[in-house]
Design an enzyme around this catalytic site. Structure first.
Site, mmCIF file in Angstrom:
data_model
loop_
_atom_site.group_PDB
_atom_site.id
_atom_site.type_symbol
_atom_site.label_atom_id
_atom_site.label_comp_id
_atom_site.label_asym_id
_atom_site.label_seq_id
_atom_site.Cartn_x
_atom_site.Cartn_y
_atom_site.Cartn_z
ATOM 1 N N HIS A 143 0.816 -1.229 0.000
ATOM 2 C CA HIS A 143 0.000 0.000 0.000
ATOM 3 C C HIS A 143 0.842 1.268 0.000
ATOM 4 O O HIS A 143 0.302 2.358 -0.199
ATOM 5 C CB HIS A 143 -0.925 0.039 1.227
ATOM 6 N N ASP A 180 -2.588 -10.296 -2.916
ATOM 7 C CA ASP A 180 -3.180 -9.844 -1.657
ATOM 8 C C ASP A 180 -4.616 -9.402 -1.957
ATOM 9 O O ASP A 180 -4.895 -8.876 -3.040
ATOM 10 C CB ASP A 180 -2.360 -8.669 -1.108
ATOM 11 N N HIS A 182 -6.245 -7.007 -0.963
ATOM 12 C CA HIS A 182 -6.400 -5.558 -1.084
ATOM 13 C C HIS A 182 -5.610 -5.052 -2.296
ATOM 14 O O HIS A 182 -4.645 -5.689 -2.716
ATOM 15 C CB HIS A 182 -5.915 -4.880 0.210
ATOM 16 N N ASP A 268 -4.481 -12.839 2.616
ATOM 17 C CA ASP A 268 -5.802 -12.403 3.079
ATOM 18 C C ASP A 268 -6.981 -12.654 2.132
ATOM 19 O O ASP A 268 -8.123 -12.383 2.527
ATOM 20 C CB ASP A 268 -5.770 -10.946 3.587
HETATM 21 C C1 9RB Z 1 -9.738 3.661 7.663
HETATM 22 C C2 9RB Z 1 -9.919 2.549 6.935
HETATM 23 C C3 9RB Z 1 -8.387 -0.706 6.481
HETATM 24 C C4 9RB Z 1 -7.022 -0.546 6.475
HETATM 25 C C5 9RB Z 1 -6.178 -1.600 6.072
HETATM 26 C C6 9RB Z 1 -6.713 -2.797 5.657
HETATM 27 C C7 9RB Z 1 -5.880 -3.905 5.175
HETATM 28 C C8 9RB Z 1 -4.659 -3.789 4.710
HETATM 29 C C9 9RB Z 1 -3.973 -4.927 4.111
HETATM 30 C C10 9RB Z 1 -8.072 -2.952 5.670
HETATM 31 C C11 9RB Z 1 -8.908 -1.930 6.069
HETATM 32 C C12 9RB Z 1 -11.150 2.688 6.338
HETATM 33 C C13 9RB Z 1 -8.549 4.004 8.469
HETATM 34 C C14 9RB Z 1 -11.786 1.742 5.397
HETATM 35 O O1 9RB Z 1 -3.999 -6.042 4.479
HETATM 36 N N1 9RB Z 1 -3.323 -4.754 3.009
HETATM 37 O O2 9RB Z 1 -2.790 -5.760 2.305
HETATM 38 N N2 9RB Z 1 -9.287 0.300 6.831
HETATM 39 N N3 9RB Z 1 -9.022 1.540 6.834
HETATM 40 N N4 9RB Z 1 -11.681 3.833 6.704
HETATM 41 N N5 9RB Z 1 -10.839 4.430 7.481
HETATM 42 C C15 9RB Z 1 -11.068 5.730 8.066
HETATM 43 ZN ZN ZN Z 2 -4.173 -7.147 2.300
#
Ligand code: 9RB
Ligand code: ZN
Length: 369
Positions: A143, A180, A182, A268
């Site tokens: 990311h 991944d 995401h 994931d």
């Molecule tokens: C926030 C949000 C997330 C952040 C990271 C992941 C996974 C990352 C990974 C999933 C959800 C949202 C801070 C939506 O595994 N990458 O490979 N959520 N983050 N809204 N807000 C305010």
């Molecule tokens: Zn991920």
């Protein structure tokens, strides 16, 4: 020839704080918890399965080093590197950039060891010290764009290793396959206008980041056509993922004919992950790894370096990662004891709406040359 494998105990010492996803805040009802969702214990458990199963005896252990500042700067801005280093010296550490990616004191050194771990495995594959390899690193990287960390990533480990392979080792063309769950937004942006690096991300449609990873994001300038996004619908299982790999990833790799394939290997998409809604099992990971290995044999002498990204089920990540590493090594020692549960779930057959997305993106492969 051998399969390289890399883990370092310091990865397991990454301090992800007392929050679960967001930092703990009793005022809004967020309780502290023993393990943040991205706590490195999940990866430590994967490593220990590799050891206890005896798979380790079939692997060539590689040792990480810290990525140097000049290596990070091939990808990241000086401001980002400087900020992480200075926050890392604070008694309680800092955050990679988005407020949900905490690191403790000394987190800079752990993050540089993760980038250096990716470098070591990529170097070993490129130099022929191993045929292929797996870098089980933490924290994740995909990311992170040039100027910040986000989504638990501090530095873009795979991108740092790819830039070094291109600029120092002289590898002409590299493909990055990111499975991944995401979107690999950081890697996409770093290589956006670079036609020498093909980036392919298969992910759950608008999972994280929620506003990127669309099929129409194809790279810019000379790099147009050299970024592929395959946003799969939630609920995609082994059949959908294998169809995606066979019909998009493999043809794209054949068309691009890279000299090295780097897999941004998130666990994931697995059926038990708390941060996504896909259904992949160890069978799916095994099949995807084998498909990449097979096309790598055709185009680049089998040179595949896998770099760990996300994966948050401490229960199931170890078996999915294990399946990938066993496949790289070409051995079969342990059956996945959870397969009867996750493999028995409905949803593993390719569905028409999954096929439709894959077929649409498969048409874009024609522009890779
Ligand atoms: C926030 C949000 C997330 C952040 C990271 C992941 C996974 C990352 C990974 C999933 C959800 C949202 C801070 C939506 O595994 N990458 O490979 N959520 N983050 N809204 N807000 C305010
Ligand atoms: Zn991920």
């Amino acid at each position: 020839m051998s399969t390289g494998y890399l883990w370092h105990e310091l990865y397991g010492w990454a301090d992800t704080g007392s929050g679960s996803l967001f930092p703990a805040d009793p005022g809004v009802g967020l309780q502290p918890i023993a393990h943040h969702v991205a706590h490195p214990d999940t990866k430590r458990r994967m490593h220990e399965l590799v050891v206890v199963s005896g798979l380790i005896d079939h692997l060539q252990r590689l040792q990480p080093r810290h990525a140097g500042e000049e290596e990070l700067l091939r990808v990241h801005t000086p401001e980002h590197v400087r900020r992480i280093r200075s926050e890392s010296r604070l008694p309680k550490g800092g955050d990679a950039g988005d407020g949900i990616s905490p690191f403790g004191r000394g987190g800079y050194e752990i993050a540089t060891l993760a980038a250096g771990g990716a470098i070591e495995v990529v170097d070993a594959v490129v130099q022929g010290r191993v045929e292929n390899g797996y870098a089980l690193v933490h924290p994740c990287g995909h990311h992170a764009p040039a100027d910040t960390g986000m989504g638990f990533c501090v530095f873009n480990n795979a991108a740092v290793a790819v830039k070094r392979a291109r600029e120092v080792l002289g590898v002409p063309k590299v493909a990055v396959v990111d499975w991944d769950v995401h979107h690999g937004n950081g890697t996409q942006s770093i290589f956006w206008d670079d036609p020498s690096v093909l980036t392919v991300s298969i992910h759950q449609d608008r999972c994280f980041p929620p506003n990127s990873g669309f099929g129409h994001e194809r790279g810019g300038g000379a790099g147009h056509g050299y970024n592929l996004n395959l946003p799969l619908p939630p609920g995609t299982g082994d059949g959908g993922y294998l169809y995606a790999v066979e019909n998009v990833v493999v043809p794209a790799l054949r068309a691009f004919a890279p000299d090295l394939i780097v897999v941004a290997s998130g666990m994931d998409p697995n059926a038990m992950d708390p941060l996504a809604r896909q259904l992949v099992t160890s069978r799916g990971f095994r099949g995807m790894t084998q498909a990449v290995l097979d096309v790598a044999q055709e185009v680049c002498g089998g040179k595949v370096a896998m770099v760990q990204e996300g994966g948050y089920s401490p229960h199931y990540v170890p078996f999915c990662g294990y399946a990938c590493i066993e496949t790289l090594a070409g051995v079969r020692l342990l059956d996945d004891p959870l397969f009867p549960v996750v493999g028995g779930m409905h949803g593993h057959d390719l569905e028409p709406h999954q096929k439709a997305v894959c077929d649409e993106i498969a048409e874009l492969v024609a522009d890779i040359g």
